[in-house]
Design an enzyme around this catalytic site. Structure first.
Site, PDB file in Angstrom:
ATOM      1  CG  ASP A   1      -1.862   1.105   1.888  1.00  0.00           C
ATOM      2  OD1 ASP A   1      -2.552   1.374   0.178  1.00  0.00           O
ATOM      3  OD2 ASP A   1      -2.553   1.578   2.221  1.00  0.00           O
TER       4      ASP A   1
ATOM      5  N   GLY B   1      -9.188   5.970   1.469  1.00  0.00           N
ATOM      6  CA  GLY B   1      -9.740   6.806   2.159  1.00  0.00           C
ATOM      7  C   GLY B   1     -10.732   6.393   2.441  1.00  0.00           C
TER       8      GLY B   1
ATOM      9  CD  GLU C   1      -3.721   8.211  -4.498  1.00  0.00           C
ATOM     10  OE1 GLU C   1      -3.240   7.265  -3.956  1.00  0.00           O
ATOM     11  OE2 GLU C   1      -3.681   9.451  -3.946  1.00  0.00           O
TER      12      GLU C   1
HETATM   13  O1  G3H Z   1      -2.928   5.061   3.863  1.00  0.00           O
HETATM   14  C1  G3H Z   1      -2.589   4.917   4.792  1.00  0.00           C
HETATM   15  C2  G3H Z   1      -3.080   3.452   5.273  1.00  0.00           C
HETATM   16  O2  G3H Z   1      -4.312   4.355   6.660  1.00  0.00           O
HETATM   17  C3  G3H Z   1      -1.547   3.230   6.064  1.00  0.00           C
HETATM   18  O3  G3H Z   1      -0.960   3.985   7.442  1.00  0.00           O
HETATM   19  O4  G3H Z   1       1.233   4.038   7.360  1.00  0.00           O
HETATM   20  O5  G3H Z   1       0.268   4.103   9.335  1.00  0.00           O
HETATM   21  O6  G3H Z   1       0.124   2.464   8.043  1.00  0.00           O
HETATM   22  P1  G3H Z   1       0.090   3.656   7.955  1.00  0.00           P
HETATM   23  P1  13P Z   2      -8.829   5.230   5.843  1.00  0.00           P
HETATM   24  O1  13P Z   2      -7.946   5.700   6.286  1.00  0.00           O
HETATM   25  O2  13P Z   2     -10.244   5.853   5.187  1.00  0.00           O
HETATM   26  O3  13P Z   2      -9.287   3.546   6.184  1.00  0.00           O
HETATM   27  O4  13P Z   2      -8.116   4.316   3.765  1.00  0.00           O
HETATM   28  C1  13P Z   2      -6.893   3.821   4.262  1.00  0.00           C
HETATM   29  C2  13P Z   2      -5.949   3.904   2.943  1.00  0.00           C
HETATM   30  O5  13P Z   2      -6.649   4.836   2.100  1.00  0.00           O
HETATM   31  C3  13P Z   2      -4.929   3.112   2.568  1.00  0.00           C
HETATM   32  O6  13P Z   2      -5.067   3.280   1.472  1.00  0.00           O
HETATM   33 ZN    ZN Z   3      -4.264   4.448   0.939  1.00  0.00          ZN
END
Ligand code: G3H
Ligand code: 13P
Ligand code: ZN
Length: 307
Positions: A82, A210, A134
């Site tokens: 991710d 998101g 993206e």
């Molecule tokens: O888009 C971001 C995800 O919610 C991951 O969050 O970088 O705190 O693991 P993190």
């Molecule tokens: P949320 O913060 O809405 O859960 O989104 C998570 C996300 O997009 C991870 O890539």
């Molecule tokens: Zn994201």
């Protein structure tokens, strides 16, 4: 039962007007809650790992736990990076055995985003791994990328970008944002932009980041037992259902998992301050994550019984 790419999942989801849930994983209880939920619903699922999660748990632990989840549930699972920030992290994910990677160049100038994404697509495809990119900027925080304003995805640019990069799926900005504070006023998504992108790129899988709905009940439980989460607001489930029935094939949720987990842990401690056996608070947290995942699969994503 295997680690799979998202290719077939997305094709079936697009044709069947549903979406696959992509849940962020950071530890064993989250993995078990998510895959047990998917298993109970007979649903495809994507487990995704941020750079922060890679640093927190380590790629070897995460990969071994996902392998264990596949062996335990008999599910086909896609393991996805991710918000990959650079080539190095993408390479690490691919070497670890991830089947899908995101390269997030959304903060870069357009031509640079194209060039970097294309380079990653070539490398990933050579290793039989699929790529999500993206275009457009989500307000809020994307790992280390911060932005105060949305820059909605331009549909013509989306078509041009997909054609020039050869990417397998595209995350777009239509009004969602990361975290628990998505809207100050009424929730609003630009479905007109999604529709235009869908028309310009027929059959092409779109990703929504998101996309947590920030369940008021979880927030209330957190606050009731000592939390202080004020003014939180997510994407209404009906909007996510609508997006799932359109070109959106992957819906990202992390905040909802965090809230479900934290609400359970706080409740256990609030009701029994003497408790200190981790199984007694992480167990209920795992169960609550499973409940959330089943609810999402059944009522929001529409992916129950799609295996
Ligand atoms: O888009 C971001 C995800 O919610 C991951 O969050 O970088 O705190 O693991 P993190
Ligand atoms: P949320 O913060 O809405 O859960 O989104 C998570 C996300 O997009 C991870 O890539
Ligand atoms: Zn994201």
């Amino acid at each position: 039962m295997a680690l799979v790419t998202t290719r077939d999942m997305f094709k079936k989801a697009y044709e069947g007007n549903y979406a696959i849930g992509a849940f962020n994983i950071n530890n064993m209880e989250i993995i078990q809650g998510v895959v047990n939920g998917a298993k109970a619903e007979n649903s495809p699922v994507i487990l995704q790992v941020s750079s922060g999660a890679l640093k927190y748990a380590g790629p070897k632990y995460l990969k071994a736990m996902v392998d264990a989840a596949i062996a335990d549930t008999g599910l086909d699972i896609a393991l996805h990076l991710d918000h990959g920030p650079d080539f190095e992290t993408v390479k690490l994910a691919i070497e670890t055995g991830f089947t899908s990677v995101m390269f997030d160049g959304s903060h870069l100038p357009y031509e640079e985003n194209i060039a970097k994404t294309k380079e990653i697509v070539e490398y990933a495809h050579d290793h039989s791994v699929v790529v999500e990119a993206e275009l457009g900027v989500l307000a809020g925080v994307e790992d280390d990328v911060k932005s105060d304003v949305h820059i909605y995805t331009d549909p013509d640019q989306a078509k041009d970008f997909v054609e020039k990069t050869g990417v397998d799926s595209l995350a777009i900005a239509i009004g969602t944002s990361h975290g628990a504070y998505k809207f100050t006023g009424e929730a609003k998504l630009r479905f007109d932009i999604l529709e235009e992108i869908q028309n310009k790129l027929p059959g092409f899988p779109i990703v929504l980041h998101g996309a947590s709905s920030v369940d008021p009940e979880s927030v209330e439980t957190c606050n009731k037992f000592g939390g202080n989460i004020a003014g939180a607001k997510g994407v209404p489930n009906e909007m996510l259902r609508k997006a799932s029935s359109m070109a959106v094939c992957k819906i990202n949720m992390d905040t909802d998992i965090r809230l479900a987990m934290t609400a359970s842990v706080r409740k256990v401690f609030g009701e029994n301050p003497k408790e200190f056996d981790p199984r007694k608070y992480l167990g209920p947290a795992r169960d609550n994550i499973q409940k959330l995942v089943q609810y999402k699969i059944k009522n929001v994503l529409g992916s129950s019984n799609k295996l």
